[in-house]
Each structure stands twice: as C-alpha cells, then as structure tokens.
Design a protein around this motif. Structure first.
Motif, mmCIF file in Angstrom:
data_model
loop_
_atom_site.group_PDB
_atom_site.id
_atom_site.type_symbol
_atom_site.label_atom_id
_atom_site.label_comp_id
_atom_site.label_asym_id
_atom_site.label_seq_id
_atom_site.Cartn_x
_atom_site.Cartn_y
_atom_site.Cartn_z
ATOM 1 N N MET A 1 0.839 -1.196 0.000
ATOM 2 C CA MET A 1 0.000 0.000 0.000
ATOM 3 C C MET A 1 0.878 1.252 0.000
ATOM 4 S SD MET A 1 -3.054 1.064 2.640
ATOM 5 C CE MET A 1 -1.968 1.416 4.025
ATOM 6 N N TYR A 2 0.479 2.234 -0.793
ATOM 7 C CA TYR A 2 1.206 3.499 -0.848
ATOM 8 C C TYR A 2 1.083 4.223 0.487
ATOM 9 C CZ TYR A 2 2.223 8.352 -2.121
ATOM 10 O OH TYR A 2 2.733 9.618 -2.169
ATOM 11 N N ARG A 3 2.220 4.647 1.065
ATOM 12 C CA ARG A 3 2.245 5.341 2.351
ATOM 13 C C ARG A 3 2.833 6.737 2.170
ATOM 14 N NH1 ARG A 3 -0.599 2.899 6.665
ATOM 15 N NH2 ARG A 3 -0.317 0.631 6.522
ATOM 16 N N GLY A 4 2.058 7.626 1.592
ATOM 17 C CA GLY A 4 2.537 8.986 1.354
ATOM 18 C C GLY A 4 2.865 9.741 2.621
ATOM 19 N N ARG A 5 2.237 9.376 3.727
ATOM 20 C CA ARG A 5 2.461 10.088 4.986
ATOM 21 C C ARG A 5 3.873 9.915 5.529
ATOM 22 N NH1 ARG A 5 -2.160 8.840 9.166
ATOM 23 N NH2 ARG A 5 -0.869 10.335 10.339
#
Length: 324
Positions: A1-5
C-alpha cells in the motif's frame, strides 16, 4: 500500500520533498506614483498599498531594499488628463520622472513601465477614440510607441503594454529599435482578461472608463484557446516575456501555455485578488498562510515571475523560511 504520509512526518522531510519554492528574485512589486508633494496615502480598497509622490518614493524603495526586492512595475496617475493621453509620453511625465529618480537612487533596481493610456485619458479607455467612441486600434499604436520610447529615454529596463491592442508588441519593438533601444525588453500583457478582479486597481489608478467597458479589447474570460493564440501572437511579434492576468482564476491558462512555449511567463496577482484575501484575513476568516499558498500556486502552475502587492510581505516570509 502506498504510504505517502511517511514523507510528511515532520517539517524537515516535508521541506526536503517540497516540489515548488518561491524566491524573492521572482517577485515584482507594483508602485503607484502620483503628482504632488509629501504624499504617502493608503489606497482605501487596498490595505498597506500606497500612492507615493516622487519626493517620498525613497521610503518604499528603502523598504524594498531591506526586503531584497529589486524589481518594480510603475503606474502613474497624472494631474492632467485629455482625450489623447498626452501626459503618458511627456518627457516630464509622472512615470518618466519616477524612472529617473529610481535609477539615480539605486542602480540595482530593475524598473518596468506599464504602457497604457487609461490612466491618462479623460475618457478612461486604453486608446484613441474614433468618431463612434470606439477605441481605434491602429491609431493607438503610434501613441503607445511614443510612450515606450519616452520611458526608454528616461532609463526604463522593460516596457509592459497593457492596452491589448492588436499588433502592439510589433509596433513597440520597431519603435524602440529604431530609437536605439534594442536592449529594452518587452513584457506583453498577452492574455489579459476583461475581469471584475481589477476593481480596486481602477480606484488606485483612477482609470475606470467613463462609458462602456473594455470587452472589445480585453479578452472574454470564457476563452482558453483564444488566450493561447494571443500568447503565441505576442511571442511572434517579439515579446521577451508573456503575461497572464489575472492570476488565481486563470492558472489553467498558465499551465497550458507552459506546456507549449519556452518564453518566460509572468502572472499578475491583481488588486481584486489582493484585497479579497486581505479582507478575509482581517475578518478572521483565513490565516495569513493563505497568502503564501495562493502565490505559490501561481509558481506551481508554471509562472516564472509574479507581479504581486504581497511582494514585500512574501520577501520577509521567505527570509524566515517560508511556510513549513
């Protein structure tokens, strides 16, 4: 999953990841110069923006120097107006005297002169009127050329015709070159829309038309393709820089132009945009951060330089590290 944070965790990493930054060198400060003595008068609709007589112009120049802002664009409000706007090209006109004063005060200043007639004509339109009270495009071009050459004789670095006459860039380039001013640059108000955002400026410059409107020469704000045609036409005629005006509601025009041209793009963060944000801040509806956010959006859209009444405020903010 993309974790931009992960890359927004704290100010250090957010600053490292920042894609767009404002630099003071990209900001141009507008100045309103009036006839008379000992005048520094706040413009009612534009908080913290002033009319200056030439004898008090040093006050704002000192402020600009302290902030590191060395680019300005001049707008003159003459004591006398007539049908042909003759004070616009007078050798002792208000802008011509201001140019000489600024250049003598500090040679580091890069001075741009707005070339138009609306502040100088008794009718408030941007050109010579014909017998039907319409602006005569081709009769206006020689007058605009005279204004540009008079600015060059006073020591201007760049002229910026805001009249929206067809063929004005070509006319000014030829006139400047013929007079020996091949190094005076031209910034075209290439995509200048007939906008309600100019309201406070027309008070500041005493330039509202006495009758009708400017929709026959300024652009319809519904038109994006036409804006690109105007920009390309100005480049073909010799514009060194093109402009989109206003800024905030027209960033799609900026972004589209940036994809297709290599000429520098300026935006004018106009008076209505300025006053709107200032009133919202004073009313407590928004924080001052909205200023930086708004102007940064212009840079993100593709603007290479920004004319803004926020220039001095932004310069101080940039010195403090901007918004983290």
């Amino acid at each position: 999953m993309y974790r931009g944070r992960r890359l927004r965790k704290n100010p250090v990493i957010r600053n490292m990841m920042k894609e767009t930054r404002l630099d003071k060198s990209e900001l141009i400060y507008p100045l309103f110069i009036v006839e008379g003595d000992n005048i520094k008068e706040e413009i009612a609709s534009m908080p913290n923006v002033y009319h200056y007589s030439i004898d008090r112009l040093h006050e704002v120049l000192d402020e600009m120097i302290s902030c590191g802002i060395f680019s300005c664009i001049l707008f003159g409000i003459p004591a006398h107006k007539d049908e042909t706007g003759s004070q616009a090209y007078a050798s002792d006109g208000i802008v011509q005297r201001a140019i000489r004063f600024i250049k003598a005060y500090d040679e580091r200043f890069y001075v741009i002169g707005d070339v138009c007639m609306c502040e100088y004509t008794s009718h408030g339109h941007c050109g010579i009127l014909d017998e039907h009270h319409d602006v005569d495009n081709d009769a206006t071009l020689p007058v605009l050329s005279k204004i540009a050459v008079s600015y060059a004789l006073a020591g201007i670095d760049m002229v910026a015709p805001s009249d929206m006459m067809d063929g004005h860039i070509k006319a000014l380039r030829e006139a400047l070159d013929e007079a020996g001013f091949t190094n005076v640059a031209i910034m075209g108000y290439s995509a200048k829309f007939a906008s309600s955002y100019y309201g406070p400026f027309r008070e500041a410059a005493d330039s509202a038309p006495c009758f009708g409107d400017r929709k026959s020469y300024q652009m319809d704000y519904a038109n994006g393709q036409e804006a690109q045609r105007e920009i390309l036409a100005d480049i073909e005629e010799g514009a060194d820089i093109v402009m989109v005006k206003p800024a905030l509601c027209y960033l799609d025009i900026v972004a589209r132009a940036k994809e297709h041209i290599h000429t520098p793009i300026c935006v004018y963060n106009v008076s209505g945009e300025y006053s709107m944000l200032m009133q919202a801040i004073y009313a407590g509806l928004m924080k001052e951060d909205v200023i930086y956010e708004s102007v940064l959006s212009m840079k993100r859209a593709g603007a290479d330089m920004i004319i803004t009444y926020f220039a001095l405020y932004l310069a101080q903010l940039i010195d403090e590290g901007g918004i983290q």
